[in-house]
Design a protein around this motif. Sequence first.
Motif, mmCIF file in Angstrom:
data_model
loop_
_atom_site.group_PDB
_atom_site.id
_atom_site.type_symbol
_atom_site.label_atom_id
_atom_site.label_comp_id
_atom_site.label_asym_id
_atom_site.label_seq_id
_atom_site.Cartn_x
_atom_site.Cartn_y
_atom_site.Cartn_z
ATOM 1 N N ASP A 109 0.801 -1.074 -0.461
ATOM 2 C CA ASP A 109 -0.247 0.050 0.111
ATOM 3 C C ASP A 109 0.809 1.247 0.198
ATOM 4 O O ASP A 109 2.278 1.382 0.563
ATOM 5 N N ARG A 110 0.156 2.195 -0.861
ATOM 6 C CA ARG A 110 1.033 3.532 -1.186
ATOM 7 C C ARG A 110 0.351 4.148 -0.183
ATOM 8 O O ARG A 110 -0.966 4.371 -0.064
ATOM 9 N N THR A 116 -1.345 -0.633 -4.664
ATOM 10 C CA THR A 116 -0.537 0.079 -5.564
ATOM 11 C C THR A 116 1.255 -0.358 -5.870
ATOM 12 O O THR A 116 1.777 0.575 -6.463
ATOM 13 N N HIS A 117 1.471 -0.842 -5.579
ATOM 14 C CA HIS A 117 3.060 -1.271 -5.718
ATOM 15 C C HIS A 117 3.450 -2.831 -5.407
ATOM 16 O O HIS A 117 1.982 -3.496 -5.143
ATOM 17 N N ASP A 169 6.318 -1.555 7.141
ATOM 18 C CA ASP A 169 6.483 -0.286 6.565
ATOM 19 C C ASP A 169 7.903 0.112 6.302
ATOM 20 O O ASP A 169 9.089 -0.465 6.372
ATOM 21 N N LEU A 170 7.904 0.504 4.865
ATOM 22 C CA LEU A 170 9.220 1.156 4.585
ATOM 23 C C LEU A 170 9.414 2.561 4.214
ATOM 24 O O LEU A 170 8.709 3.307 3.999
ATOM 25 N N PHE A 171 10.763 3.265 4.736
ATOM 26 C CA PHE A 171 10.858 4.369 4.727
ATOM 27 C C PHE A 171 12.177 5.039 4.411
ATOM 28 O O PHE A 171 13.619 3.753 4.373
ATOM 29 N N THR A 172 12.969 6.271 3.681
ATOM 30 C CA THR A 172 13.729 5.954 3.315
ATOM 31 C C THR A 172 14.994 7.326 4.070
ATOM 32 O O THR A 172 13.758 7.953 4.659
ATOM 33 N N SER A 173 15.794 7.197 4.367
ATOM 34 C CA SER A 173 16.732 8.689 4.907
ATOM 35 C C SER A 173 17.817 8.496 3.846
ATOM 36 O O SER A 173 18.811 8.111 3.298
#
Length: 273
Positions: A109-110, A116-117, A169-173
């Motif tokens: 999920d986005r 959606t992914h 959950d995926l986060f970018t940093s």
Amino acid sequence: MSDLNEALPSTATPLAVAWQQLCSRYPWTPEATALARLGQLGQIFARLPYENLSKIIETLDHPGQARSAAQLIGDHLRLGTGGTCFALTSCWLEVLQMLGWQVQPILADRSYGPDTHCALLIWVEQLPYLLDPGYLITDPVPLTFAARHRVTLTWQELILQRQEGDRIDLFTSHQGHKKYRLTYKIEPVDRGQFNQRWRDSYAWEMMRYPVLTQVTSQGQIYLQKKRLLLRNHGSSQSLEIHPQQLDVQIAEYFKLDQIVVHRALSHLKRKGE
């Protein structure tokens, strides 16, 4: 799977032939362990860029019909193209299954909608790993962590944070800025459900403008609409491309056939996008 040819089917299927041709272009010597070999295969597959221009052309040449995995690889070898998340994930799924790996599709999920992914759940020595070619994660990420796991890429850090149940959950940093990206649902879906969401994706907003991204030796290049982003761990450079130069610049930066780029952008322009 100590050798590529040992893993391929004895019958020369179109996908087997296309995969051999791709591996011949980017030679490799298999590592000893299964996990290391999987990482090597991922580095080869990472040569295929994420891009929606070939998907836009699909709507012109073959409406309602997605390219097969063999066609996607063949187009890359001829034209430099790749695909979007569903096309890349489907292709990588079929290649890995052909090579004998235990792998299944999952959805994510986005912020702009559920499912959606997509990505892949792959088992290596009875342990689960994540692969996400649409998000440029082609090295296997272990899913055995209890709460949080960090992955350092050449241009940013990925943070995977486990929720209750089978959600991550995926986060970018990047340079200290953390951003939520999506939530993986670590529950395999059947091919019918996967294909339905793939068909739905042809009507999503991202088909209204160019979106491309690729890993390079220096980091990542990313383009959305007219904005080009070049970044690695230490820096980030944003460029605004003049509309009249967009097709030339996309072809140059992403090594795509200029006719493909021109056709896709001309179609978007005719639609008023």
